[in-house]
Design an enzyme around this catalytic site. Structure first.
Site, PDB file in Angstrom:
ATOM      1  N   TRP A   1       0.821  -1.212   0.000  1.00 44.53           N
ATOM      2  CA  TRP A   1       0.000   0.000   0.000  1.00 44.53           C
ATOM      3  C   TRP A   1       0.856   1.263   0.000  1.00 44.53           C
ATOM      4  O   TRP A   1       0.342   2.360  -0.150  1.00 44.53           O
ATOM      5  CB  TRP A   1      -0.967   0.009   1.186  1.00 44.53           C
ATOM      6  CG  TRP A   1      -0.370  -0.435   2.476  1.00 44.53           C
ATOM      7  CD1 TRP A   1       0.271   0.338   3.386  1.00 44.53           C
ATOM      8  CD2 TRP A   1      -0.356  -1.770   2.995  1.00 44.53           C
ATOM      9  NE1 TRP A   1       0.686  -0.420   4.440  1.00 44.53           N
ATOM     10  CE2 TRP A   1       0.310  -1.718   4.233  1.00 44.53           C
ATOM     11  CE3 TRP A   1      -0.845  -2.995   2.535  1.00 44.53           C
ATOM     12  CZ2 TRP A   1       0.507  -2.849   5.022  1.00 44.53           C
ATOM     13  CZ3 TRP A   1      -0.651  -4.111   3.320  1.00 44.53           C
ATOM     14  CH2 TRP A   1       0.016  -4.040   4.542  1.00 44.53           C
TER      15      TRP A   1
ATOM     16  N   GLU B   1      -5.729   1.166   5.340  1.00 39.65           N
ATOM     17  CA  GLU B   1      -5.918   1.598   6.730  1.00 39.65           C
ATOM     18  C   GLU B   1      -7.073   0.845   7.378  1.00 39.65           C
ATOM     19  O   GLU B   1      -7.000   0.461   8.542  1.00 39.65           O
ATOM     20  CB  GLU B   1      -6.165   3.110   6.794  1.00 39.65           C
ATOM     21  CG  GLU B   1      -4.924   3.940   6.562  1.00 39.65           C
ATOM     22  CD  GLU B   1      -3.833   3.657   7.588  1.00 39.65           C
ATOM     23  OE1 GLU B   1      -4.161   3.353   8.748  1.00 39.65           O
ATOM     24  OE2 GLU B   1      -2.651   3.717   7.230  1.00 39.65           O
TER      25      GLU B   1
ATOM     26  N   THR C   1      -6.102  -6.286  11.730  1.00 35.82           N
ATOM     27  CA  THR C   1      -5.406  -7.399  11.094  1.00 35.82           C
ATOM     28  C   THR C   1      -3.919  -7.081  11.021  1.00 35.82           C
ATOM     29  O   THR C   1      -3.547  -5.925  10.806  1.00 35.82           O
ATOM     30  CB  THR C   1      -5.975  -7.617   9.665  1.00 35.82           C
ATOM     31  OG1 THR C   1      -7.399  -7.702   9.755  1.00 35.82           O
ATOM     32  CG2 THR C   1      -5.452  -8.888   9.044  1.00 35.82           C
TER      33      THR C   1
ATOM     34  N   LEU D   1     -11.000 -12.309   7.306  1.00 32.38           N
ATOM     35  CA  LEU D   1     -10.363 -11.166   7.968  1.00 32.38           C
ATOM     36  C   LEU D   1     -11.113 -10.775   9.238  1.00 32.38           C
ATOM     37  O   LEU D   1     -10.567 -10.084  10.097  1.00 32.38           O
ATOM     38  CB  LEU D   1     -10.301  -9.954   7.023  1.00 32.38           C
ATOM     39  CG  LEU D   1      -9.319 -10.073   5.857  1.00 32.38           C
ATOM     40  CD1 LEU D   1      -9.530  -8.941   4.861  1.00 32.38           C
ATOM     41  CD2 LEU D   1      -7.880 -10.065   6.364  1.00 32.38           C
ATOM     42  N   GLY D   2     -12.377 -11.210   9.349  1.00 32.88           N
ATOM     43  CA  GLY D   2     -13.150 -10.912  10.551  1.00 32.88           C
ATOM     44  C   GLY D   2     -13.595  -9.451  10.606  1.00 32.88           C
ATOM     45  O   GLY D   2     -13.324  -8.665   9.703  1.00 32.88           O
TER      46      GLY D   2
ATOM     47  N   TYR E   1      -8.726   8.939  13.126  1.00 30.97           N
ATOM     48  CA  TYR E   1      -7.435   8.379  12.754  1.00 30.97           C
ATOM     49  C   TYR E   1      -7.371   8.093  11.246  1.00 30.97           C
ATOM     50  O   TYR E   1      -6.428   8.498  10.554  1.00 30.97           O
ATOM     51  CB  TYR E   1      -7.163   7.089  13.544  1.00 30.97           C
ATOM     52  CG  TYR E   1      -5.921   6.397  13.054  1.00 30.97           C
ATOM     53  CD1 TYR E   1      -4.669   6.815  13.484  1.00 30.97           C
ATOM     54  CD2 TYR E   1      -5.994   5.368  12.117  1.00 30.97           C
ATOM     55  CE1 TYR E   1      -3.522   6.220  13.004  1.00 30.97           C
ATOM     56  CE2 TYR E   1      -4.857   4.768  11.628  1.00 30.97           C
ATOM     57  CZ  TYR E   1      -3.622   5.199  12.082  1.00 30.97           C
ATOM     58  OH  TYR E   1      -2.491   4.613  11.583  1.00 30.97           O
TER      59      TYR E   1
ATOM     60  N   ASP F   1      -2.487   6.821  16.830  1.00 36.59           N
ATOM     61  CA  ASP F   1      -2.757   5.406  17.074  1.00 36.59           C
ATOM     62  C   ASP F   1      -1.784   4.952  18.165  1.00 36.59           C
ATOM     63  O   ASP F   1      -1.025   5.765  18.710  1.00 36.59           O
ATOM     64  CB  ASP F   1      -2.635   4.568  15.796  1.00 36.59           C
ATOM     65  CG  ASP F   1      -1.191   4.405  15.329  1.00 36.59           C
ATOM     66  OD1 ASP F   1      -0.300   5.110  15.867  1.00 36.59           O
ATOM     67  OD2 ASP F   1      -0.945   3.581  14.439  1.00 36.59           O
TER      68      ASP F   1
ATOM     69  N   CYS G   1      16.333   1.376  21.182  1.00 36.03           N
ATOM     70  CA  CYS G   1      16.719   2.788  21.144  1.00 36.03           C
ATOM     71  C   CYS G   1      17.972   3.028  20.308  1.00 36.03           C
ATOM     72  O   CYS G   1      18.138   4.100  19.725  1.00 36.03           O
ATOM     73  CB  CYS G   1      16.925   3.315  22.560  1.00 36.03           C
ATOM     74  SG  CYS G   1      15.438   3.181  23.573  1.00 36.03           S
TER      75      CYS G   1
ATOM     76  N   CYS H   1      15.519  11.557  23.431  1.00 31.56           N
ATOM     77  CA  CYS H   1      14.223  11.048  23.873  1.00 31.56           C
ATOM     78  C   CYS H   1      14.101  11.130  25.397  1.00 31.56           C
ATOM     79  O   CYS H   1      14.959  10.644  26.129  1.00 31.56           O
ATOM     80  CB  CYS H   1      14.079   9.606  23.406  1.00 31.56           C
ATOM     81  SG  CYS H   1      12.692   8.751  24.144  1.00 31.56           S
TER      82      CYS H   1
HETATM   83  S1  SF4 Z   1      11.482   7.026  20.861  1.00 34.93           S
HETATM   84 FE1  SF4 Z   1      12.734   6.943  22.711  1.00 34.93          FE
HETATM   85  S2  SF4 Z   1      12.074   5.060  23.748  1.00 34.93           S
HETATM   86 FE2  SF4 Z   1      11.377   4.939  21.628  1.00 34.93          FE
HETATM   87  S3  SF4 Z   1      13.015   3.812  20.572  1.00 34.93           S
HETATM   88 FE3  SF4 Z   1      13.407   6.012  20.314  1.00 34.93          FE
HETATM   89  S4  SF4 Z   1      14.812   6.502  21.960  1.00 34.93           S
HETATM   90 FE4  SF4 Z   1      13.885   4.562  22.504  1.00 34.93          FE
END
Ligand code: SF4
Length: 426
Positions: free
Chosen positions: A86, A99, A105, A142-143, A182, A200, A258, A267
């Site tokens: 897709w 979507e 699924t 697929l339900g 969404y 989501d 990470c 992050c």
């Molecule tokens: S967004 Fe943050 S918690 Fe998620 S994988 Fe990246 S570094 Fe790790």
């Protein structure tokens, strides 16, 4: 732009490299301005999204602009994204179908079914021109058949009101059956490459962790606004897909990878080692209801009696007549006999309880008792819509999964030379 350090305790000491301008920055720490650049009011509420506290306001890593974050997502996506059918030629119709199919699924299961669906119904007009029965038949297995019914209904509305073209604005998309916030955001951003917020589980987890947005009712709005802001700062098509893909492949609910993430140096969740924040939805202890039903495989000569489902779950499909067994009900064979007499106006020549199978829909774990019945004639004065189908046409009729299992068994019996009720010598 992408640092090479791993994920571990040394992250607390501060990243060595990261987004340009992000190094060592605190994320979502509040202050005079939210990360989107908009001033917070004196009461800490962000004007555009009116979230009620500073931690929930949509904020970016300090010093990073939305454009820089969007560029990082763009680069990562172009390097790392899966090639999915897709994503090739992302027309509004293909994005919409994908979507909807992906809602309940897995990606792996969707790949062959998406391609098959598109081959059979290549555009909105083809889908609208098909019968509901054909669409349900294609959806079989697929339900969650309401998805197929909504696709078909929406296709007809799109042809009638929008000239066969999906609209690009959220308000018009939201009026179509089965399209919520969404899906509307996904169609607008991925198909039309126009800015849209969408939330989501994957996007919620990625942005919640990156920006340190604590889970709360207000957080949902903050994540939406942050997604909208990022999509408006790059290619909406790429940015939104990158957020979804990052959540699917790297920022996993448990054990996020990470070291492979473009946000690893900035992050908030990683810096604070708080991965439990936004670990994603935890399956609730579902209370499973035990249900018993009787399913009647009744035949008139070489034809099987099918009826419309007696409840809304499988609306638009066909099934072998089915009835719920209540506490204190008679034996399945007796219930089958009375259903045939009451609902179809025909007294069976014989009934026999031949076995049972289990199936589960949402929280209903159902034991389905199969009763074979021989009818002397077609139904008369039936209360339910019905039809008679020869064994070799059963494969063409849209049936719910448990009914399909029974139909396959009946077809196998015929191939093995057994009679309509599984006895030798047919
Ligand atoms: S967004 Fe943050 S918690 Fe998620 S994988 Fe990246 S570094 Fe790790």
């Amino acid at each position: 732009m992408v640092s090479g350090d791993g994920c571990g305790r040394d992250a607390r000491r501060g990243p060595s490299r990261g987004f340009r301008g992000v190094q060592g920055g605190s994320i979502g720490s509040g202050g005079a301005a939210a990360g989107c650049g908009r001033a917070l009011r004196g009461d800490g509420r962000c004007r555009p999204c009116m979230t009620s506290d500073r931690s929930a306001a949509h904020s970016l890593p300090a010093g990073a602009s939305p454009a820089e974050i969007a560029a990082a997502l763009d680069g990562w996506f172009r390097r790392s994204a899966r090639r999915l059918p897709w994503r090739q030629n992302p027309t509004p119709y293909r994005v919409w179908v994908a979507e909807v199919m992906l809602q309940q699924t897995t990606v792996a299961a969707c790949i062959p079914r998406f391609e098959r669906f598109i081959r059979r119904f290549p555009d909105v007009r083809a889908l609208a021109a098909a019968s509901l029965e054909d669409v349900l038949s294609e959806w079989e297995g697929l339900g969650y058949y309401s998805r197929a019914r909504n696709l078909w209904s929406a296709a007809r509305v799109i042809v009638d009101l929008h000239g066969g073209e999906l609209p690009s604005d959220i308000e018009s998309l939201r009026t179509l059956p089965g399209i919520g916030h969404y899906t509307a955001g996904a169609i607008r951003s991925i198909a039309f490459d126009l800015p849209a917020g969408m939330v989501d589980a994957n996007i919620r987890r990625v942005l919640g962790r990156v920006a340190g947005i604590e889970p709360s009712n207000a957080a949902e709005r903050s994540v939406f606004q942050l997604c909208l802001s990022l999509s408006a700062s790059g290619s909406p098509r790429i940015v939104n897909q990158a957020l979804m893909e990052l959540g699917s492949l790297v920022c996993l609910p448990r054990g996020p990878l990470c070291g492979e993430c473009p946000f690893r140096s900035s992050c908030r969740a990683r810096l604070e080692e708080r991965f439990d924040c936004w670990h994603g939805s935890v399956p609730k202890e579902a209370r499973v209801a035990q249900v018993e039903e009787v399913c009647i495989t009744a035949s008139v000569e070489e034809n099987w009696l099918l009826s419309r489902p007696c409840d809304g779950r499988w609306r638009g499909m066909w099934e072998f007549p089915r009835a719920r067994l209540q506490d204190g009900s008679a034996a399945p064979a007796e219930v089958a006999r009375s259903v045939l007499e009451r609902d179809f106006g025909v007294v069976p020549v014989s009934v026999q309880h031949t076995g049972s199978l289990r199936y589960r829909v949402t929280v209903h774990d159902t034991q389905l008792h199969v009763v074979s019945a021989m009818l002397p004639c077609e139904p008369e004065s039936a209360l339910r819509e019905w039809r008679l189908i020869p064994t070799d046409e059963l494969a063409e009729i849209p049936l719910p999964s448990p009914m399909r299992r029974i139909a396959r068994s009946l077809i196998s019996q015929r191939l093995a030379g057994l009679d309509m009720h599984g006895r030798e010598g047919a």
